[in-house]
Design an enzyme around this catalytic site. Sequence first.
Site, mmCIF file in Angstrom:
data_model
loop_
_atom_site.group_PDB
_atom_site.id
_atom_site.type_symbol
_atom_site.label_atom_id
_atom_site.label_comp_id
_atom_site.label_asym_id
_atom_site.label_seq_id
_atom_site.Cartn_x
_atom_site.Cartn_y
_atom_site.Cartn_z
ATOM 1 N N LYS A 78 0.636 -1.111 0.082
ATOM 2 C CA LYS A 78 0.176 0.099 0.138
ATOM 3 C C LYS A 78 0.778 1.267 -0.002
ATOM 4 O O LYS A 78 1.894 1.261 0.477
ATOM 5 C CB LYS A 78 -1.063 -0.092 1.227
ATOM 6 C CG LYS A 78 -2.003 -1.245 1.007
ATOM 7 C CD LYS A 78 -3.367 -0.910 1.995
ATOM 8 C CE LYS A 78 -4.338 -1.914 1.416
ATOM 9 N NZ LYS A 78 -5.490 -1.831 2.053
ATOM 10 N N ARG A 96 -3.696 -10.597 4.444
ATOM 11 C CA ARG A 96 -3.895 -10.585 2.986
ATOM 12 C C ARG A 96 -2.680 -10.079 2.400
ATOM 13 O O ARG A 96 -2.549 -8.828 2.444
ATOM 14 C CB ARG A 96 -5.199 -9.800 2.768
ATOM 15 C CG ARG A 96 -5.856 -9.621 1.584
ATOM 16 C CD ARG A 96 -7.045 -8.812 1.567
ATOM 17 N NE ARG A 96 -7.701 -8.555 0.181
ATOM 18 C CZ ARG A 96 -7.447 -7.654 -0.705
ATOM 19 N NH1 ARG A 96 -6.517 -6.874 -0.356
ATOM 20 N NH2 ARG A 96 -7.862 -7.834 -2.135
#
Length: 265
Positions: A211, A244
């Site tokens: 991210k 995840r």
Amino acid sequence: MTKPLLMGIVNATPDSFYDGNPQNNLQTLLAKCKDYLEGGADIFDIGGESTRPGGTPVPAEEEKSRVLPLIRAVRQAWPQIPVSLDTVKIPVAEEGLKAGVSIINDVSGTPDTEMFKLVQRFNAQIVVMHTRGTPQTMQTLTDYKDLLGEIKEFLAQKIAQAQSCGLTKEQIIIDPGFGFAKTRGQNYELLKHLDVFKTLGVRMLIGLSRKTFLSQKREGAPKRKAQTLAANLVALQHGADILRVHDVKETRKIMNFYQELQEAK
């Protein structure tokens, strides 16, 4: 102690921030799933709509055409591996559940009674994530008076709503929503204090993989691997139950090391 689970991200989209066009192909995606399985994945998380900041929504029919063939192929090839469907749409979720999905990963931040009842009807599980607004607006909605307290209260309310629809705590998974309506500093604060959500009494999924807030000196997504692995270790230390990720093989090594460390005398 219960061993944390590893969820591999499978983007059946042409506009993923990480995978992009080359991944929007059934055989390529099945090959990715095979690599994930060999690398130690416990769950496949299949998505047909990008939720990156500024991502463009797609119609339900288009989303279904992207994910359903893959779900069916995965269930046939590896029936022992649970499949999660990353969607916010009731029609997509319903067709996914009919095709063998056992987890609905709803990143909308606003799953309602209809979604909870659908999941309950199929005796499935649901991931409820914290966010604000939409992918188009969420990064303008980062003003919090009490970041951790507000996220915890939001998740507690969603847990209660899900339970009122017949779901048990074992069927509910929370996700604090890294990168969704949060600044870099807020994401850092969240990562350091994940354990505050453990008192909610449900499992916690953490999605940190590649991210933007992990970037240093304008690095692109492929350059965030080291930071992602480090951040996931921190997440494990603070109570993550499911990670995840895109980098399954490397993350499995970290998880195995962490497990051995916890069990060492």
